[in-house]
Design a protein around this motif. Structure first.
Motif, PDB file in Angstrom:
ATOM      1  N   SER A 274      11.512  -9.765  -2.758  1.00  0.00           N
ATOM      2  CA  SER A 274      11.587  -9.335  -1.361  1.00  0.00           C
ATOM      3  C   SER A 274      11.957 -10.493  -0.451  1.00  0.00           C
ATOM      4  O   SER A 274      11.700 -11.658  -0.758  1.00  0.00           O
ATOM      5  CB  SER A 274      10.241  -8.731  -0.921  1.00  0.00           C
TER       6      SER A 274
ATOM      7  N   ARG B  84      11.102   3.617   8.061  1.00  0.00           N
ATOM      8  CA  ARG B  84      11.474   2.849   9.254  1.00  0.00           C
ATOM      9  C   ARG B  84      11.905   1.428   8.917  1.00  0.00           C
ATOM     10  O   ARG B  84      12.669   0.814   9.682  1.00  0.00           O
ATOM     11  CB  ARG B  84      10.300   2.801  10.242  1.00  0.00           C
ATOM     12  N   ASN B  85      11.419   0.891   7.807  1.00  0.00           N
ATOM     13  CA  ASN B  85      11.653  -0.519   7.512  1.00  0.00           C
ATOM     14  C   ASN B  85      12.546  -0.781   6.300  1.00  0.00           C
ATOM     15  O   ASN B  85      13.064  -1.887   6.156  1.00  0.00           O
ATOM     16  CB  ASN B  85      10.317  -1.231   7.291  1.00  0.00           C
ATOM     17  N   LEU B  86      12.715   0.210   5.439  1.00  0.00           N
ATOM     18  CA  LEU B  86      13.460  -0.002   4.205  1.00  0.00           C
ATOM     19  C   LEU B  86      14.390   1.171   3.938  1.00  0.00           C
ATOM     20  O   LEU B  86      14.119   2.298   4.374  1.00  0.00           O
ATOM     21  CB  LEU B  86      12.510  -0.140   3.012  1.00  0.00           C
TER      22      LEU B  86
ATOM     23  N   THR C 249      13.022   0.325  -1.441  1.00  0.00           N
ATOM     24  CA  THR C 249      11.716   0.892  -1.776  1.00  0.00           C
ATOM     25  C   THR C 249      11.570   1.023  -3.284  1.00  0.00           C
ATOM     26  O   THR C 249      10.534   0.659  -3.863  1.00  0.00           O
ATOM     27  CB  THR C 249      11.545   2.274  -1.126  1.00  0.00           C
TER      28      THR C 249
ATOM     29  N   ARG D  75      11.060 -11.000   5.610  1.00  0.00           N
ATOM     30  CA  ARG D  75      10.762  -9.877   6.513  1.00  0.00           C
ATOM     31  C   ARG D  75      10.080  -8.719   5.789  1.00  0.00           C
ATOM     32  O   ARG D  75       9.339  -7.940   6.397  1.00  0.00           O
ATOM     33  CB  ARG D  75      12.065  -9.395   7.150  1.00  0.00           C
ATOM     34  N   GLU D  76      10.320  -8.615   4.488  1.00  0.00           N
ATOM     35  CA  GLU D  76       9.827  -7.469   3.721  1.00  0.00           C
ATOM     36  C   GLU D  76       8.513  -7.734   2.992  1.00  0.00           C
ATOM     37  O   GLU D  76       7.997  -6.851   2.311  1.00  0.00           O
ATOM     38  CB  GLU D  76      10.877  -7.056   2.681  1.00  0.00           C
TER      39      GLU D  76
ATOM     40  N   ILE E 254       5.354  -5.092   3.420  1.00  0.00           N
ATOM     41  CA  ILE E 254       5.590  -3.744   2.920  1.00  0.00           C
ATOM     42  C   ILE E 254       5.909  -3.757   1.425  1.00  0.00           C
ATOM     43  O   ILE E 254       5.521  -2.852   0.685  1.00  0.00           O
ATOM     44  CB  ILE E 254       6.710  -3.049   3.741  1.00  0.00           C
TER      45      ILE E 254
ATOM     46  N   VAL F  10       6.337   4.574   7.535  1.00  0.00           N
ATOM     47  CA  VAL F  10       6.591   3.144   7.709  1.00  0.00           C
ATOM     48  C   VAL F  10       7.627   2.637   6.718  1.00  0.00           C
ATOM     49  O   VAL F  10       8.380   1.695   7.013  1.00  0.00           O
ATOM     50  CB  VAL F  10       5.271   2.345   7.587  1.00  0.00           C
TER      51      VAL F  10
END
Length: 207
Positions: free
Chosen positions: A18, A86-88, A93, A21-22, A25, A83
């Motif tokens: 990752s 929204r982020n990935l 994922t 930023r990731e 999550i 979530v």
């Protein structure tokens, strides 16, 4: 191994793939996916009390089931937990879920119970006997390093954690071989001829 260790190892693996930023999550996805294979304990029968034992560490722990298990995790997280959307994207994922899920069967195979790594081609249980099912000397340092890696968003710390994990498991293999050699020498010194000989680790004793 115990669920906490499975989650921590899975989360550590997801940290390796990752971006900064990731990290958070990815850590969550890896942690939950790292434990997911043990949902096989829900397989039970009121008329067959041994069914759950038969299916535990079976198909959900197979090397060939890993892509499917990771896909199930990714679908659940991506579509049911906003979530993630929204982020990935879905590919990221799935990557984090795969990284977490892939660790589970291999880590369980390091213990003594045995894991059907080659299901459906073989139902033989693989058990490398190099770490106890519960071992704080393995788990606690990994927990500390994982927290640091996620808080600092540091892949470098995750790499150190992974190296520690591999080193500890490797030490378990080496110590197991030493103990087995000593046991064989003891048996032969007493005039015994072992037909089957094995050693199994317990909590913290590989040190």
């Amino acid at each position: 191994m115990d669920p906490l260790t499975q989650g921590v190892v899975g989360s550590t693996a997801s940290q390796l793939v990752s971006s900064p930023r990731e990290k958070i999550i990815a850590g969550v996805a890896g942690f939950l996916s790292g434990m997911a294979a043990d949902l096989d304990v829900l397989i039970s029968s009121p008329v067959d009390p041994l069914l759950s034992i038969e299916y535990h560490r079976a198909f959900t722990h197979s090397l060939f089931f890993i892509p499917v298990g990771a896909l199930f995790c990714a679908l659940i997280f991506y579509w049911l937990v906003p979530v993630f959307r929204r982020n990935l994207d879905f590919k990221r994922t799935y990557l984090f879920c795969f990284a977490g899920y892939v660790t589970h069967a291999l880590l369980d195979a390091c213990t003594t119970y045995g894991t059907q790594l080659l299901w459906p081609f073989s139902t033989s249980r693989v058990a490398w006997n190099n770490v106890s099912v519960v071992d704080p000397l393995f788990t606690v340092p990994l927990v500390v390093m994982l927290i640091v890696a996620m808080r600092r968003r540091s892949t470098r710390v995750a790499i150190v954690a992974a190296c520690y994990g591999f080193a500890y498991l490797g030490l378990g293999v080496w110590q197991g071989q030493r103990a087995e050699t000593i046991a064989y020498q003891l048996a032969t010194s007493r005039g015994h001829t072992p037909e089957q000989l094995g050693v199994k680790p317990s909590l913290g004793n590989i040190i």
